[in-house]
Design an enzyme around this catalytic site. Structure first.
Site, mmCIF file in Angstrom:
data_model
loop_
_atom_site.group_PDB
_atom_site.id
_atom_site.type_symbol
_atom_site.label_atom_id
_atom_site.label_comp_id
_atom_site.label_asym_id
_atom_site.label_seq_id
_atom_site.Cartn_x
_atom_site.Cartn_y
_atom_site.Cartn_z
ATOM 1 C CB CYS A 1 12.712 55.352 29.527
ATOM 2 S SG CYS A 1 13.430 55.498 31.171
ATOM 3 C CD GLN B 1 14.231 63.944 36.556
ATOM 4 O OE1 GLN B 1 15.386 64.228 36.867
ATOM 5 N NE2 GLN B 1 13.943 62.928 35.753
ATOM 6 C CB THR C 1 10.692 51.278 36.222
ATOM 7 O OG1 THR C 1 11.119 52.381 35.424
ATOM 8 C CG2 THR C 1 9.864 50.330 35.368
#
Length: 378
Positions: free
Chosen positions: A329, A182, A74
């Site tokens: 999230c 990912q 992030t």
């Protein structure tokens, strides 16, 4: 009562044993600050940090000095996107291209820049969950500053054609950012394209601890992307990310990258075999796969069962398996997946979508109990 089998590795992974061992050594024994230049504790910590850079860089064919440590993907995404804004304004490059299936950590920074004078083009995926390189290329303009496309979608597990997108951008000077949270260490080839400028990674998706990640800035003709820091106060990490480096977490991420490269084949095989057994157990229920099965990571399965709501199914299966129906999230306020809706799935199918995600360390769940729980819902 025994714990259910954990099948939510796309949300976060367990620590690999070698990674835990490396991390604890730098918590308990080698606890020096990498910025301390006057004694051996600091020197050894700095050596460990540089070694971690080397292991991470090897995974994506970058140079060790291209690796900037952050708190996770992030923050890396935010540095990559907001960090280019000053350069873009100065050069009159105020157009950004991204996709509808990105993580919120990319979509929201792009949206913020869109509210601050930039124009953002958001490209739709096809119905199989991946973005056509031609669609990205068609969105490019002379004033395009940045293209941001994820490597692997966190909800469907669909691998995006980032290497082909990189080829499609060869004629343009725009910067290409890939959110690889990912897929880093799991899908190797795509990230090695020299046309990719910026790569975001996160430790807790690759069997390292939470709270550490990196932004990899590949050089193009010897020059890094002209990023401006979004946080200042010490000048660490080439002036891009100030603050004391968390050596234990960084050493752990470096070990995770090293082991991911070393054991890539064995891990992939284990996940493929697990997936085959999962599909066999679910076959009687005529599941609808969400995402191109030919392009999906072997560690992810996103599916819907007609007439079954995923929230109710998760409750029915909570004693057997721990699963998710979307991104962790956004789970505090459940809403239908923006990814599945962007793929053109109906609201009914999206509301019934369930995501199973596992890893090479995942024990075998009781598939008969899973099947029994599904039957109760039918």
């Amino acid at each position: 009562m025994t714990n259910p089998t954990y099948l939510d590795c796309n949300a976060t992974t367990p620590l690999a044993p070698e990674v835990r061992e490396e991390m604890m050594r730098f918590f308990d024994v080698e606890f020096g600050n990498p910025g301390s230049r006057t004694h051996a504790y600091g020197t050894r910590a700095k050596v460990a940090v540089n070694e971690a850079r080397r292991h991470i860089a090897r995974v994506v064919d970058a140079q060790p000095e291209d690796v900037i440590f952050t708190s996770g993907a992030t923050e890396s995404n935010n540095i990559a996107i907001f960090g280019l804004a000053h350069h873009g304004r100065k050069k009159g490059l105020t157009h950004i291209v991204t996709t509808q299936i990105e993580h919120k950590a990319v979509l929201e920074p792009c949206q913020r820049l869109g509210e601050d004078g930039f124009e953002v083009t958001v490209v739709a995926p096809n119905e199989q969950g991946w973005v056509e390189p031609a669609a990205i290329a068609a969105a490019i303009r002379p004033e395009t500053l940045l293209v941001s496309v994820m490597q692997v979608n966190n909800e469907t597990g669909v691998v995006q054609p980032v290497a082909q997108i990189a080829e499609a951008l060869a004629w343009h000077a725009c910067y290409f950012h890939v959110d690889a949270a990912q897929g880093f260490g799991k899908e190797l080839d795509g990230l090695r394209s020299p046309r990719i400028d910026l790569i975001s990674i996160s430790g807790h998706k690759v069997y390292a601890p939470k709270g550490v990640g990196a932004l990899i800035m590949k050089r193009r003709r010897g020059t890094r992307p002209p990023l401006r820091p979004i946080m200042v106060g010490g000048g660490q990490e080439a002036g891009l990310r100030s603050g004391t480096l968390p050596a234990p977490l960084i050493a752990a991420l470096g070990k995770a990258a090293e082991v991911a490269l070393r054991d890539h084949g064995a891990r992939r095989k284990a996940c493929e075999e697990f997936k085959a057994r999962a599909l066999a157990a679910l076959e009687p229920f005529d599941i609808q796969l969400n995402g191109d099965p030919a392009r999906t990571l072997p560690s992810t399965l996103n599916f819907s069962i007609p007439a079954i709501d995923s929230e109710a199914l998760m409750v029915a299966l909570k004693e057997v398996i721990a699963v998710s129906n979307g991104s962790a999230c956004t789970s505090n306020s459940y809403e239908l997946s923006h990814v599945l809706l962007a793929m053109g799935l109906s609201e009914e199918r999206a509301s019934g979508a369930l995501r199973l995600s596992w890893c090479h360390m995942t024990p075998e769940p009781d598939w008969s109990a899973v099947a029994a729980g599904i039957r109760q819902m039918l």
